[in-house]
Design an enzyme around this catalytic site. Structure first.
Site, PDB file in Angstrom:
ATOM      1  NE  ARG A  30      -1.842  -2.026   3.071  1.00 30.06           N
ATOM      2  CZ  ARG A  30      -2.369  -2.581   4.412  1.00 30.06           C
ATOM      3  NH1 ARG A  30      -3.400  -2.383   4.901  1.00 30.06           N
ATOM      4  NH2 ARG A  30      -1.386  -3.331   4.907  1.00 30.06           N
ATOM      5  NE  ARG A  39      -5.921  -4.745  -1.215  1.00 23.34           N
ATOM      6  CZ  ARG A  39      -7.297  -4.196  -0.906  1.00 23.34           C
ATOM      7  NH1 ARG A  39      -8.021  -3.422  -1.490  1.00 23.34           N
ATOM      8  NH2 ARG A  39      -7.836  -4.982   0.225  1.00 23.34           N
ATOM      9  CE1 TYR A 153      -2.876 -13.461  11.868  1.00 17.95           C
ATOM     10  CE2 TYR A 153      -0.756 -14.652  11.488  1.00 17.95           C
ATOM     11  CZ  TYR A 153      -1.475 -13.376  11.651  1.00 17.95           C
ATOM     12  OH  TYR A 153      -0.886 -12.134  11.758  1.00 17.95           O
TER      13      TYR A 153
HETATM   14  O1  CP3 Z   1       6.452  -7.378  -0.366  1.00 21.39           O
HETATM   15  C1  CP3 Z   1       6.137  -8.310   0.537  1.00 21.39           C
HETATM   16  O2  CP3 Z   1       6.687  -8.467   1.456  1.00 21.39           O
HETATM   17  C2  CP3 Z   1       5.307  -9.551  -0.075  1.00 21.39           C
HETATM   18  C3  CP3 Z   1       4.100  -9.723   0.309  1.00 21.39           C
HETATM   19  C4  CP3 Z   1       3.739 -10.003   1.897  1.00 21.39           C
HETATM   20  C5  CP3 Z   1       2.204  -9.959   2.233  1.00 21.39           C
HETATM   21  N1  CP3 Z   1       1.910 -10.708   3.332  1.00 21.39           N
HETATM   22  C6  CP3 Z   1       1.145  -9.314   1.462  1.00 21.39           C
HETATM   23  C7  CP3 Z   1       0.373  -8.536   2.127  1.00 21.39           C
HETATM   24  C8  CP3 Z   1       4.240 -10.842   2.771  1.00 21.39           C
HETATM   25  C9  CP3 Z   1       5.806 -11.419   2.609  1.00 21.39           C
HETATM   26  C10 CP3 Z   1       3.360 -11.110   3.721  1.00 21.39           C
HETATM   27  C11 CP3 Z   1       3.635 -12.034   4.939  1.00 21.39           C
HETATM   28  C12 CP3 Z   1       2.628 -11.944   6.055  1.00 21.39           C
HETATM   29  N2  CP3 Z   1       1.511 -11.919   5.914  1.00 21.39           N
HETATM   30  C13 CP3 Z   1       3.068 -12.011   7.523  1.00 21.39           C
HETATM   31  C14 CP3 Z   1       4.470 -12.324   7.880  1.00 21.39           C
HETATM   32  C15 CP3 Z   1       5.117 -10.884   7.771  1.00 21.39           C
HETATM   33  C16 CP3 Z   1       4.827  -9.898   8.895  1.00 21.39           C
HETATM   34  O3  CP3 Z   1       4.328  -8.849   8.579  1.00 21.39           O
HETATM   35  O4  CP3 Z   1       5.088 -10.481  10.266  1.00 21.39           O
HETATM   36  C17 CP3 Z   1       1.986 -12.032   8.057  1.00 21.39           C
HETATM   37  C18 CP3 Z   1       1.914 -12.229   9.413  1.00 21.39           C
HETATM   38  C19 CP3 Z   1       0.966 -11.825   7.454  1.00 21.39           C
HETATM   39  C20 CP3 Z   1      -0.634 -12.009   7.957  1.00 21.39           C
HETATM   40  C21 CP3 Z   1      -1.119 -10.662   7.362  1.00 21.39           C
HETATM   41  N3  CP3 Z   1      -1.566 -10.437   5.844  1.00 21.39           N
HETATM   42  C22 CP3 Z   1      -1.740  -9.740   8.024  1.00 21.39           C
HETATM   43  C23 CP3 Z   1      -1.748  -9.632   9.527  1.00 21.39           C
HETATM   44  C24 CP3 Z   1      -2.473  -8.715   7.271  1.00 21.39           C
HETATM   45  C25 CP3 Z   1      -3.114  -7.491   7.658  1.00 21.39           C
HETATM   46  C26 CP3 Z   1      -2.172  -6.487   7.980  1.00 21.39           C
HETATM   47  C27 CP3 Z   1      -2.122  -5.511   6.756  1.00 21.39           C
HETATM   48  O5  CP3 Z   1      -0.816  -5.272   6.574  1.00 21.39           O
HETATM   49  O6  CP3 Z   1      -2.942  -5.070   6.157  1.00 21.39           O
HETATM   50  C28 CP3 Z   1      -2.148  -9.228   5.710  1.00 21.39           C
HETATM   51  C29 CP3 Z   1      -2.557  -8.594   4.576  1.00 21.39           C
HETATM   52  C30 CP3 Z   1      -1.687  -8.247   3.634  1.00 21.39           C
HETATM   53  N4  CP3 Z   1      -0.706  -8.967   2.998  1.00 21.39           N
HETATM   54  C31 CP3 Z   1      -1.522  -7.130   2.615  1.00 21.39           C
HETATM   55  C32 CP3 Z   1      -0.481  -7.334   1.996  1.00 21.39           C
HETATM   56  C33 CP3 Z   1      -0.043  -6.201   0.861  1.00 21.39           C
HETATM   57  C34 CP3 Z   1      -2.480  -5.868   2.701  1.00 21.39           C
HETATM   58  C35 CP3 Z   1      -3.831  -6.304   2.257  1.00 21.39           C
HETATM   59  C36 CP3 Z   1      -4.253  -5.264   1.267  1.00 21.39           C
HETATM   60  O7  CP3 Z   1      -3.593  -4.790   0.380  1.00 21.39           O
HETATM   61  O8  CP3 Z   1      -5.349  -4.806   1.634  1.00 21.39           O
END
Ligand code: CP3
Length: 347
Positions: A30, A39, A153
């Site tokens: 984002r 997106r 989770y």
């Molecule tokens: O650029 C990158 O790093 C690649 C993409 C990536 C995403 N999630 C995309 C994403 C990676 C490597 C992850 C890993 C991930 N996902 C983790 C481990 C890393 C960390 O941050 O601790 C975890 C715990 C998750 C679970 C997860 N996914 C959560 C808790 C959330 C919500 C919080 C948030 O950031 O919005 C997501 C959503 C998510 N994963 C988004 C993205 C780009 C946002 C969703 C959106 O675009 O609306």
């Protein structure tokens, strides 16, 4: 295909390099308006992640926007529960939610070990397409969640500050916990091997919730499963792919993590560079700038990058944030971080 920029891979393999490589956890996302546009076009996060053409596009965006030394495949750690039979939803401004959870042996019977080819083919296709479109510019990082973080989770059903439902199960039903952790581990090993087969040049394991466990619990419920993954991936015969283990908050387990068959250990900003070098003497270290530093002004960001190099040195080191970049970060500040590493990270 030979890589034009293989700095990250050479560093991860333990070679001496002309400068420290740099990338940012959660770099695709984002922070970039061009991500938000794609997106929007996809309609939802999950559709975006499941459409290889779009996933490849947003994977490459930060390489163009920030000049980072690696791309990380656009996906999520929660694709594994879904592939095991437990689908998730991504709820706007709330994060991931599982409509159903797994808390008993009976619940576990409804799940299966994920089959990477049939259940996660969309990620593998996105990796193949991204490799093609990157055309050797930078390496591509694959990833998965650590079994314990995925367990959090799947049992809790949503994000949490304490994950007390997940932790409760470790005390009340350790047999169930180990059975679920093993099934996640088996699913993850096949998945990472398939990512490597599809072209991932390095893989990272994210243990995002490591820090909620005591050292003893970490030794019992997380480390042995990460160890299985590292041992099997390192033993993959056809490719030499480095592995990074990033266990957020597990300052107490650095020594043990540094003894896994991994190549790189990721650190968060609570972990002191000098102390980490002492505890993990023979692995490459990655991290660990507080993502909030990117809210500071340009001069302060550069000063903090310099401080990182003073602590870690310039070799056996991959510059990164200590956790994912926050979505409201100014892209010019992220760019400033990358540029500062390129300038100050030269040997
Ligand atoms: O650029 C990158 O790093 C690649 C993409 C990536 C995403 N999630 C995309 C994403 C990676 C490597 C992850 C890993 C991930 N996902 C983790 C481990 C890393 C960390 O941050 O601790 C975890 C715990 C998750 C679970 C997860 N996914 C959560 C808790 C959330 C919500 C919080 C948030 O950031 O919005 C997501 C959503 C998510 N994963 C988004 C993205 C780009 C946002 C969703 C959106 O675009 O609306």
């Amino acid at each position: 295909m030979t890589l034009q920029n293989d700095l990250l891979l050479r560093t991860a393999r333990g070679e001496l390099t002309e400068r420290a490589p740099v990338w940012m956890m959660r770099q695709a996302g984002r922070v970039l308006p061009e991500y938000r546009a794609v997106r929007e076009q996809a309609g939802s996060f999950i559709t975006l992640a499941k459409t290889p053409e779009l996933a490849a596009e947003v994977t490459i965006q930060p390489v163009d926007a920030f000049g980072v030394d690696a791309a990380i495949i656009f996906s999520d750690i929660l694709v594994i529960p879904e592939a095991m039979g437990l689908p998730y939803e991504m709820v706007e401004s709330r994060g991931p939610v599982f409509p159903e959870t797994v808390r008993t042996m009976d619940d576990l019977k409804r799940l299966r070990v994920a089959d990477a080819e049939s259940d996660l083919g969309y990620v593998l296709d996105a990796i193949k397409l991204t490799k093609k479109e990157l055309n050797g510019r930078v390496p591509l990082i694959g990833f998965a969640g650590a079994p314990f973080t995925i367990f959090c989770y799947m049992t809790e059903g949503k994000g949490s500050k304490t994950f007390s439902v997940a932790k409760k199960l470790l005390y009340t039903d350790p047999d169930f916990a180990h059975a679920l952790l093993q099934q996640i581990t088996d699913s993850t090993i096949g998945y990472l091997q398939a990512q490597i087969q599809a072209g991932a040049d390095l893989v990272q394991i994210f243990d995002s919730w490591a820090g909620i466990l005591s050292p003893e619990q970490y030794r019992t419920f997380s480390l042995p499963y990460i160890k299985q993954i590292c041992d099997l991936i390192t033993g993959t015969p056809d490719r030499e792919v480095p592995i990074t283990v990033f266990a957020k908050g597990a300052f107490f387990a650095r020594q043990e993590i540094g003894q896994l068959s991994c190549d790189v250990v990721g650190l968060d900003w609570n972990m002191d560079p000098h102390e980490s070098r002492q505890l993990i003497p023979d692995r490459v270290l990655q991290g660990n700038l507080d993502p909030c530093v990117l809210y500071a002004d340009f001069a302060q960001i550069r000063a903090e990058v310099k401080r990182m190099f003073d602590g870690f040195g310039h070799q056996h080191y991959i510059a990164n944030l200590g956790h994912g970049i926050y979505p409201d970060t100014d892209r010019d500040k992220a760019r400033c971080f990358v540029d500062a590493v390129k300038e100050l990270g030269a040997v």
